[in-house]
Design a protein around this motif. Structure first.
Motif, PDB file in Angstrom:
ATOM      1  N   UNK A 214     -47.402 -35.237  48.633  1.00 48.32           N
ATOM      2  CA  UNK A 214     -48.141 -36.311  49.027  1.00 48.32           C
ATOM      3  C   UNK A 214     -49.028 -36.836  48.045  1.00 48.32           C
ATOM      4  N   UNK A 215     -48.512 -36.174  46.759  1.00 50.26           N
ATOM      5  CA  UNK A 215     -50.670 -37.186  46.377  1.00 50.26           C
ATOM      6  C   UNK A 215     -50.121 -37.997  45.360  1.00 50.26           C
ATOM      7  N   UNK A 216     -50.264 -38.569  44.915  1.00 48.76           N
ATOM      8  CA  UNK A 216     -50.595 -39.639  44.136  1.00 48.76           C
ATOM      9  C   UNK A 216     -50.780 -38.980  42.765  1.00 48.76           C
ATOM     10  N   UNK A 217     -50.180 -39.493  41.988  1.00 45.37           N
ATOM     11  CA  UNK A 217     -49.910 -39.263  40.246  1.00 45.37           C
ATOM     12  C   UNK A 217     -50.171 -40.078  39.221  1.00 45.37           C
ATOM     13  N   UNK A 218     -51.476 -40.104  38.368  1.00 38.22           N
ATOM     14  CA  UNK A 218     -51.451 -41.511  37.614  1.00 38.22           C
ATOM     15  C   UNK A 218     -51.954 -41.299  36.633  1.00 38.22           C
ATOM     16  N   UNK A 219     -52.267 -42.060  35.853  1.00 40.28           N
ATOM     17  CA  UNK A 219     -53.319 -41.496  34.579  1.00 40.28           C
ATOM     18  C   UNK A 219     -54.289 -42.924  34.121  1.00 40.28           C
ATOM     19  N   UNK A 220     -54.670 -41.755  33.157  1.00 35.34           N
ATOM     20  CA  UNK A 220     -56.455 -42.716  33.159  1.00 35.34           C
ATOM     21  C   UNK A 220     -56.292 -43.214  31.465  1.00 35.34           C
ATOM     22  N   UNK A 221     -55.859 -44.517  31.442  1.00 39.19           N
ATOM     23  CA  UNK A 221     -55.686 -44.966  30.132  1.00 39.19           C
ATOM     24  C   UNK A 221     -56.536 -45.461  30.082  1.00 39.19           C
ATOM     25  N   UNK A 222     -57.080 -45.530  28.412  1.00 42.65           N
ATOM     26  CA  UNK A 222     -58.295 -45.656  27.184  1.00 42.65           C
ATOM     27  C   UNK A 222     -58.000 -47.664  27.319  1.00 42.65           C
ATOM     28  N   UNK A 223     -59.194 -48.336  26.829  1.00 38.66           N
ATOM     29  CA  UNK A 223     -58.473 -49.739  27.187  1.00 38.66           C
ATOM     30  C   UNK A 223     -57.574 -49.976  26.006  1.00 38.66           C
ATOM     31  N   UNK A 224     -58.059 -49.155  24.760  1.00 32.88           N
ATOM     32  CA  UNK A 224     -57.777 -49.177  23.788  1.00 32.88           C
ATOM     33  C   UNK A 224     -55.598 -49.139  24.025  1.00 32.88           C
ATOM     34  N   UNK A 225     -55.434 -49.106  25.310  1.00 29.96           N
ATOM     35  CA  UNK A 225     -53.879 -48.537  25.019  1.00 29.96           C
ATOM     36  C   UNK A 225     -53.593 -50.389  26.494  1.00 29.96           C
ATOM     37  N   UNK A 226     -54.419 -50.090  27.251  1.00 28.57           N
ATOM     38  CA  UNK A 226     -54.647 -51.615  28.765  1.00 28.57           C
ATOM     39  C   UNK A 226     -54.742 -52.181  27.619  1.00 28.57           C
ATOM     40  N   UNK A 227     -55.758 -52.672  26.210  1.00 27.57           N
ATOM     41  CA  UNK A 227     -55.555 -53.443  25.876  1.00 27.57           C
ATOM     42  C   UNK A 227     -54.844 -53.639  24.852  1.00 27.57           C
ATOM     43  N   UNK A 228     -53.384 -53.345  24.675  1.00 23.64           N
ATOM     44  CA  UNK A 228     -52.679 -52.984  23.646  1.00 23.64           C
ATOM     45  C   UNK A 228     -52.591 -54.000  22.321  1.00 23.64           C
ATOM     46  N   UNK A 229     -53.257 -55.025  21.907  1.00 24.75           N
ATOM     47  CA  UNK A 229     -53.543 -56.299  21.125  1.00 24.75           C
ATOM     48  C   UNK A 229     -55.540 -55.372  20.238  1.00 24.75           C
ATOM     49  N   UNK A 230     -55.392 -54.025  21.031  1.00 26.21           N
ATOM     50  CA  UNK A 230     -56.916 -53.736  20.321  1.00 26.21           C
ATOM     51  C   UNK A 230     -56.434 -52.879  19.420  1.00 26.21           C
ATOM     52  N   UNK A 231     -55.201 -52.392  20.266  1.00 31.08           N
ATOM     53  CA  UNK A 231     -54.587 -51.080  18.864  1.00 31.08           C
ATOM     54  C   UNK A 231     -53.179 -51.012  19.053  1.00 31.08           C
ATOM     55  N   UNK A 232     -52.148 -51.722  18.372  1.00 28.47           N
ATOM     56  CA  UNK A 232     -51.020 -51.780  17.852  1.00 28.47           C
ATOM     57  C   UNK A 232     -50.029 -50.455  18.382  1.00 28.47           C
ATOM     58  N   UNK A 233     -49.269 -50.671  20.075  1.00 30.49           N
ATOM     59  CA  UNK A 233     -48.429 -49.160  20.363  1.00 30.49           C
ATOM     60  C   UNK A 233     -48.198 -48.302  19.243  1.00 30.49           C
ATOM     61  N   UNK A 234     -47.188 -49.236  18.489  1.00 33.06           N
ATOM     62  CA  UNK A 234     -46.942 -48.227  16.955  1.00 33.06           C
ATOM     63  C   UNK A 234     -48.043 -46.957  16.629  1.00 33.06           C
ATOM     64  N   UNK A 235     -49.228 -47.696  16.546  1.00 31.19           N
ATOM     65  CA  UNK A 235     -50.449 -46.626  16.159  1.00 31.19           C
ATOM     66  C   UNK A 235     -50.682 -45.353  17.365  1.00 31.19           C
ATOM     67  N   UNK A 236     -50.933 -46.583  18.477  1.00 30.66           N
ATOM     68  CA  UNK A 236     -51.536 -45.422  19.430  1.00 30.66           C
ATOM     69  C   UNK A 236     -50.932 -44.323  20.315  1.00 30.66           C
ATOM     70  N   UNK A 237     -49.214 -45.282  19.718  1.00 29.05           N
ATOM     71  CA  UNK A 237     -48.245 -44.202  20.682  1.00 29.05           C
ATOM     72  C   UNK A 237     -47.834 -44.059  22.380  1.00 29.05           C
ATOM     73  N   UNK A 238     -48.556 -45.220  22.652  1.00 29.74           N
ATOM     74  CA  UNK A 238     -48.579 -45.577  23.706  1.00 29.74           C
ATOM     75  C   UNK A 238     -47.766 -46.630  24.804  1.00 29.74           C
TER      76      UNK A 238
END
Length: 679
Positions: A214-238
């Motif tokens: 019954x528990x929800x499972x989420x993830x706490x993303x860094x702003x560097x990955x939730x706004x991917x133009x700050x850090x390219x996805x191939x670098x962040x791996x996210x």
């Protein structure tokens, strides 16, 4: 006009300091103040953060107190972070990175983290999850706080021996230690990291669900990955969007002062706006939890107050987030006026927010795939090109939203798209995504293509080179044919990019040099336009003073082009654009002069809610232009924030539209205009 049903918007706040907060009166007060949930940062019995995390015993006591007062509990957990003591004893468990520069996280702190893929680290975290999943009143576990596999310097991981052996077993190769864009193994390594990251959190999700379904499972993303133009996805791996689809919920924390050096968006409170906008679009169909900044370190934050509390309560919900969680309860209470501003939004506007849904006129496709797989060698393409799109759209004063290329085939299932689409340099699209775009076009939305287009479908893996080269600079866009989109456009227009391609077949309306710069095409089903590059939001004459900008016609031209391709007017917008301010009237050519207020519109069954928030204390005079859907008549207009009837201020504008003069004073908190429509 669609008919929204009432939807749940969740108010939460995090407790960060058990010595100050682990008392019954704290939880009683939180419940009395109307919060639905309380969050705890839990770190077992060995926290490296003094008095800033709950151990198991403290967490159990806090959960019982929360349960007694009807509060659901969110548990925020580390995993890679907050394990300095463990790493001091066993350094071989650390994440190993390779590449240039240092390893600083989103808070500019040195990252001493666990390797995420080492089996004994995963088992260590599972034992921790096994303890906390038993806690009473638990509704959500948020995994792996702000972690990534790469950093802004370009350093990436993880090169722990066990991780390298796992990659070798999958591919027959060891991972390259530096980018090699002509080496297939390099692409396998990028893809493996992105996939392994998602599978890691799916493994933790399944483990939690096996113990408490019954528990929800989420993830706490860094702003560097939730706004991917700050850090390219191939670098962040996210991949934020793919992460969100594999879990129940996703959260991120855009601290508008603490993270200000990461973002180009100004005024500062727009950082909250732009992070929420892109995160909600990437997590289509999933709940998004926004953690606004509710703390003010004296050594690193400008003074905060009532305006920050109002922004925290209003902006995330107005852009479609399902939950707002203030970080933190103890610290926001010592910021003068912060909680009072937040609470006034909840008392006056939360019922209205629950009866309305966010409205956007234009949809901007976010080319995540092109950024990762098409411009990987140019590591900062997203920060150079994509990060400035919000700056341009802000100056048009139009309601808009992102649509991620990864989710194009999903939007049909979750959202009704009814407005023009803009596709900026999205050349890396799969067959299904390409078909989804054309379905939207054929529904009469209209499309503006910019720069490179997809010439053949991308198979979904491997490098995807842009079909044509681009250059960046200042390129004049000169009309060469009369057309309605140029009416009253007297200021110069410039593009900030230029693709080496003459565009699709069609009627050329403007040129860049001697080449086509704006091409339109009209068919039985839809209208399309193509621009050689993205319009500039700021132009500095190279022969003039570097502090002085040129006043541009780009914003009016782009607005007219959106209306032409779609054949639709925005339901509500600010005009003229960009909205003027007291500062701008005195110094219109100052490159630092930007609008100080933004419109957040929402639609209800029989009403329009127009929320106008001032980001900075500066007088603004503008107009709210209202074009009710279905040519419905306006019955009443009121200002909810100050309980004022504005119906008599309404003026006829153009066909089937109305104008409401808007004045924002230096001391205006917020304008909340409700336009009631006849049924």
């Amino acid at each position: 006009m669609h008919t929204p049903v009432s939807h749940k918007l969740i108010r939460a706040t995090y407790l960060g300091f058990p010595l100050q907060s682990l008392h019954e009166k704290t939880f009683q007060k939180i419940a009395q103040e109307g919060f639905d949930r309380v969050g705890l940062l839990v770190k077992g019995d060995k926290s490296s953060l003094p008095n800033q995390a709950f151990n198991f015993k403290e967490a159990h006591e806090a959960c019982l107190l929360a349960q007694n007062y009807g509060l659901g509990v969110i548990l925020l957990t580390g995993y890679m972070k907050y394990n300095e003591a463990l790493l001091a004893k066993d350094p071989d468990r650390r994440m190993i990175v390779a590449g240039p520069g240092g390893v600083l996280d989103s808070d500019r702190l040195k990252a001493r983290w666990l390797s995420p893929f080492i089996e004994k680290n995963k088992q260590y975290y599972k034992e921790f999850l096994k303890e906390i999943v038993k806690l009473p009143g638990l509704v959500e576990i948020s995994l792996n706080d702000e972690a990534t596999l790469g950093f802004g310097s370009g350093a990436i991981g993880c090169y722990a021996r066990e991780t390298q052996e796992t990659f070798f077993a999958c591919t027959g190769h060891y991972p390259p230690k530096s980018p090699k864009w002509d080496d297939p193994t390099w692409f396998q390594w990028i893809q493996w990291r992105l996939k392994a990251w998602i599978e890691l959190h799916e493994e933790f999700r399944d483990f939690v669900k096996s113990l408490n379904p019954d528990v929800e499972v989420g993830i706490q993303e860094s702003p560097l990955t939730s706004v991917p133009y700050l850090l390219n996805g191939w670098i962040s791996g996210v991949s934020f969007s793919d992460d969100s689809q594999s879990l129940d919920t996703v959260a991120t924390d855009p601290y508008h002062f603490l993270h200000a050096d990461l973002f180009p968006h100004r005024p500062h409170r727009r950082i909250l706006t732009e992070t929420t906008r892109i995160a909600v679009a990437g997590a289509v169909g999933k709940a998004v939890n926004i953690l606004p900044q509710g703390f003010m370190p004296p050594g690193s934050s400008p003074p905060m107050g009532r305006a920050d509390g109002i922004a925290a309560g209003l902006i995330p919900f107005a852009l479609g987030a399902g939950q707002v969680s203030l970080w933190t309860y103890e610290l926001m209470k010592i910021i003068p006026g912060y909680f009072e501003g937040f609470q006034e939004v909840m008392e006056k506007l939360l019922p209205e927010l629950r009866q309305h849904r966010p409205y956007s006129y234009a949809s901007m496709i976010y080319p995540y795939q092109s950024d990762v797989w098409g411009h990987g060698e140019e590591r900062n393409w997203g920060s150079k090109y994509l990060s400035l799109i919000p700056e341009f759209m802000y100056l048009t004063a139009l309601p808009w939203k992102w649509r991620w290329d990864q989710r194009l085939a999903d939007y049909d299932d979750f959202e009704n798209i009814d407005g023009p689409l803009v596709v900026p340099d999205a050349h890396c699209l799969t067959t299904d995504q390409w078909k989804a775009l054309y379905r939207l076009r054929d529904n009469g939305n209209g499309i503006i293509w910019i720069g490179n287009r997809c010439e053949k479908p991308w198979p979904g893996d491997g490098f995807c080179l842009p079909p044509h080269k681009s250059e960046y600079g200042d390129f004049a866009l000169t009309p060469c044919r009369e057309h309605e989109i140029f009416e009253d456009c007297t200021s110069p227009c410039f593009l900030r990019s230029r693709v080496d391609w003459d565009g699709p077949q069609g009627q050329v309306l403007a040129t860049v040099g001697d080449a086509p710069g704006l091409v339109i095409h009209e068919s039985e089903n839809a209208r399309e336009a193509w621009l050689r590059g993205f319009p500039s939001h700021l132009h500095i004459d190279p022969k003039g003073h570097p502090a002085c900008k040129t006043l541009l016609g780009n914003f009016e031209l782009f607005t007219r082009l959106l209306k032409w391709v779609s054949g639709k007017e925005p339901v509500v917008r600010l005009w003229p654009a960009p909205p003027d301010s007291a500062y701008g009237r005195i110094r219109p050519h100052d490159r630092r002069s930007v609008p100080t207020a933004e419109l957040f519109p929402l639609l209800g069954a029989n009403s329009i809610l127009a929320l106008i928030i001032p980001y900075a204390p500066c007088r603004v005079e503008t107009n709210l232009i209202i074009a009710p859907p279905g040519h419905r008549k306006i019955k009443k207009v009121c200002q909810l924030w100050k309980n004022m009837d504005l119906t008599k201020s309404l003026q006829p504008f153009k066909k089937d539209s109305w104008k409401l003069p808007i004045a924002i004073g230096e001391d205006t908190d917020l304008l909340a205009v409700k336009i009631c429509l006849e049924e």
